[in-house]
Motif scaffolding. Structure first.
Motif, mmCIF file in Angstrom:
data_model
loop_
_atom_site.group_PDB
_atom_site.id
_atom_site.type_symbol
_atom_site.label_atom_id
_atom_site.label_comp_id
_atom_site.label_asym_id
_atom_site.label_seq_id
_atom_site.Cartn_x
_atom_site.Cartn_y
_atom_site.Cartn_z
ATOM 1 N N GLY A 287 0.821 -1.195 0.000
ATOM 2 C CA GLY A 287 0.000 0.000 0.000
ATOM 3 C C GLY A 287 0.860 1.252 0.000
ATOM 4 N N HIS A 288 0.594 2.144 0.972
ATOM 5 C CA HIS A 288 1.205 3.475 0.910
ATOM 6 C C HIS A 288 2.136 3.762 2.076
ATOM 7 N N ALA A 289 3.362 4.153 1.750
ATOM 8 C CA ALA A 289 4.311 4.815 2.655
ATOM 9 C C ALA A 289 4.749 3.940 3.819
ATOM 10 N N GLU A 290 5.164 4.589 4.923
ATOM 11 C CA GLU A 290 5.791 3.866 6.025
ATOM 12 C C GLU A 290 4.856 2.888 6.709
ATOM 13 N N ASN A 291 3.561 3.191 6.710
ATOM 14 C CA ASN A 291 2.608 2.276 7.341
ATOM 15 C C ASN A 291 2.503 0.955 6.593
ATOM 16 N N ALA A 292 2.801 0.960 5.295
ATOM 17 C CA ALA A 292 2.672 -0.244 4.476
ATOM 18 C C ALA A 292 4.003 -0.945 4.236
ATOM 19 N N ALA A 293 5.098 -0.342 4.648
ATOM 20 C CA ALA A 293 6.420 -0.928 4.417
ATOM 21 C C ALA A 293 6.711 -1.965 5.504
ATOM 22 N N ASP A 294 6.775 -3.246 5.122
ATOM 23 C CA ASP A 294 7.018 -4.278 6.128
ATOM 24 C C ASP A 294 8.515 -4.405 6.408
ATOM 25 N N GLU A 295 8.836 -5.249 7.377
ATOM 26 C CA GLU A 295 10.231 -5.364 7.814
ATOM 27 C C GLU A 295 11.131 -5.869 6.702
ATOM 28 N N SER A 296 10.607 -6.766 5.864
ATOM 29 C CA SER A 296 11.409 -7.296 4.768
ATOM 30 C C SER A 296 11.802 -6.182 3.797
ATOM 31 N N LEU A 297 10.832 -5.339 3.421
ATOM 32 C CA LEU A 297 11.132 -4.240 2.505
ATOM 33 C C LEU A 297 12.094 -3.245 3.148
ATOM 34 N N LEU A 298 11.844 -2.893 4.407
ATOM 35 C CA LEU A 298 12.731 -1.950 5.092
ATOM 36 C C LEU A 298 14.154 -2.490 5.171
ATOM 37 N N THR A 299 14.289 -3.779 5.381
ATOM 38 C CA THR A 299 15.616 -4.398 5.420
ATOM 39 C C THR A 299 16.303 -4.296 4.070
ATOM 40 N N ARG A 300 15.570 -4.550 2.995
ATOM 41 C CA ARG A 300 16.161 -4.436 1.659
ATOM 42 C C ARG A 300 16.569 -2.998 1.358
ATOM 43 N N ILE A 301 15.738 -2.045 1.785
ATOM 44 C CA ILE A 301 16.103 -0.632 1.596
ATOM 45 C C ILE A 301 17.359 -0.305 2.393
ATOM 46 N N GLY A 302 17.431 -0.791 3.636
ATOM 47 C CA GLY A 302 18.628 -0.566 4.439
ATOM 48 C C GLY A 302 19.871 -1.171 3.804
ATOM 49 N N ASP A 303 19.724 -2.369 3.241
ATOM 50 C CA ASP A 303 20.854 -2.994 2.533
ATOM 51 C C ASP A 303 21.308 -2.122 1.369
ATOM 52 N N TRP A 304 20.340 -1.620 0.592
ATOM 53 C CA TRP A 304 20.673 -0.766 -0.549
ATOM 54 C C TRP A 304 21.377 0.512 -0.064
ATOM 55 N N ALA A 305 20.892 1.080 1.029
ATOM 56 C CA ALA A 305 21.439 2.349 1.522
ATOM 57 C C ALA A 305 22.902 2.242 1.885
ATOM 58 N N VAL A 306 23.306 1.165 2.493
ATOM 59 C CA VAL A 306 24.703 1.050 2.918
ATOM 60 C C VAL A 306 25.610 0.520 1.807
ATOM 61 N N ALA A 307 25.017 -0.061 0.754
ATOM 62 C CA ALA A 307 25.822 -0.624 -0.332
ATOM 63 C C ALA A 307 26.114 0.380 -1.425
ATOM 64 N N ARG A 308 25.339 1.465 -1.493
ATOM 65 C CA ARG A 308 25.504 2.427 -2.583
ATOM 66 C C ARG A 308 26.440 3.572 -2.185
#
Length: 294
Positions: free
Chosen positions: A273-294
């Motif tokens: 769905g929409h924004a932080e309320n819809a972002a589950d832990e799996s997605l947030l983890t993938r975003i965190g992985d991307w953030a530190v790898a770039r």
């Protein structure tokens, strides 16, 4: 490191790279007080302490009606802290911050203050992650505040300030962000426009959603997110959007990705769905992985 003008981080007595969480009040370039929280990386406290001056910090920009203490923001911060130090803050007019919300316009100065604070704490690499309204803000911030200058300039908008710490982001993540202003193509966005533009709606925003909204129209209209997306390179850009977003359909993230060209990655998340309320832990983890790898 550049010195900040006296009072720039009013109420903050945080030494560079402190070992524990800290809450402070920041002062934006136009004088608004913004509440902010710093949390160190929780991945490996010993290793993080040894390399902290070179470490990444993630600065989180919440969506409209959010705040630093909302459960969804705290949940996202907790996941991101497993990858890097995290700064969260409340936009003007939200939570314990001062001022009134301009729904994505002057909020770019709030984000700049949070990024400056992260750099003042010793972090040399900053990734901004924004949700919904915060997504539009990180896009504009990424376009206006670059490593080539200490502040961006926008016609009638953001004036360059002397003597402040670098406020640019080294990578940008926009989650559930709009591509264009004044979009009313969905029922939730029509309701949001009613809240923002009508006196009764602003009362609902103030007392129903704890969000104080500025009554004035934008003048001038800020740089649209779709134009900002094309100005962020060479900084990496990640665009994340759910295929069940009730606010902004998929033409929004596709427009942003097309505008950014080869400088962006696009993740279309099935069932989200929409924004932080819809972002589950799996997605947030993938975003965190991307953030530190770039």
């Amino acid at each position: 490191m550049s010195s900040a003008p006296e009072g720039r981080f009013r109420s903050s007595s945080v030494p560079l790279i402190t070992p524990g969480p800290r809450r402070t009040t920041l002062r934006t370039g136009d004088g608004v007080r913004i509440e902010a929280v710093y949390e160190p990386c929780t991945a490996d406290a010993g290793a993080a302490a040894e390399t902290s001056f070179d470490s990444t910090a993630i600065v989180v920009a919440h969506g409209f009606t959010g705040s630093v203490d909302r459960p969804a923001v705290r949940r996202a911060a907790g996941v991101f802290a497993q990858h890097a130090a995290v700064v969260t803050f409340s936009f003007r007019g939200h939570g314990g911050s001062g001022g009134r919300s301009t729904v994505g316009d002057r909020e770019v100065l709030d984000l700049a203050a949070a990024v400056e604070w992260a750099r003042a704490l010793g972090h040399r690499r900053i990734v901004t992650i924004g949700f919904s309204m915060g997504g539009s803000v990180v896009l504009r911030h990424g376009a206006l505040f670059t490593g080539r200058s200490t502040a961006g300039a926008e016609a009638g908008g953001i004036a360059e300030r002397e003597g402040h710490i670098e406020a640019h982001a080294d990578a940008v993540v926009a989650v559930s962000a709009p591509a264009r202003w004044y979009y009313r193509g969905t029922a939730p966005m029509r309701r949001l426009h009613w809240v923002v533009t009508r006196p009764v709606g602003r009362l609902v925003g103030r007392y129903g959603f704890c969000t104080r909204i500025d009554r004035n129209d934008w003048n001038p209209v800020p740089l649209p997110p779709v134009e900002a997306a094309g100005l962020i390179a060479p900084a990496p850009l990640l665009i994340v959007h759910g295929d069940q977003d009730p606010y902004f359909p998929l033409d929004h993230p596709r427009m942003l990705a097309d505008a950014a060209g080869d400088g962006a990655e696009l993740w279309l998340e099935r069932g989200m769905g929409h924004a932080e309320n819809a972002a589950d832990e799996s997605l947030l983890t993938r975003i965190g992985d991307w953030a530190v790898a770039r």
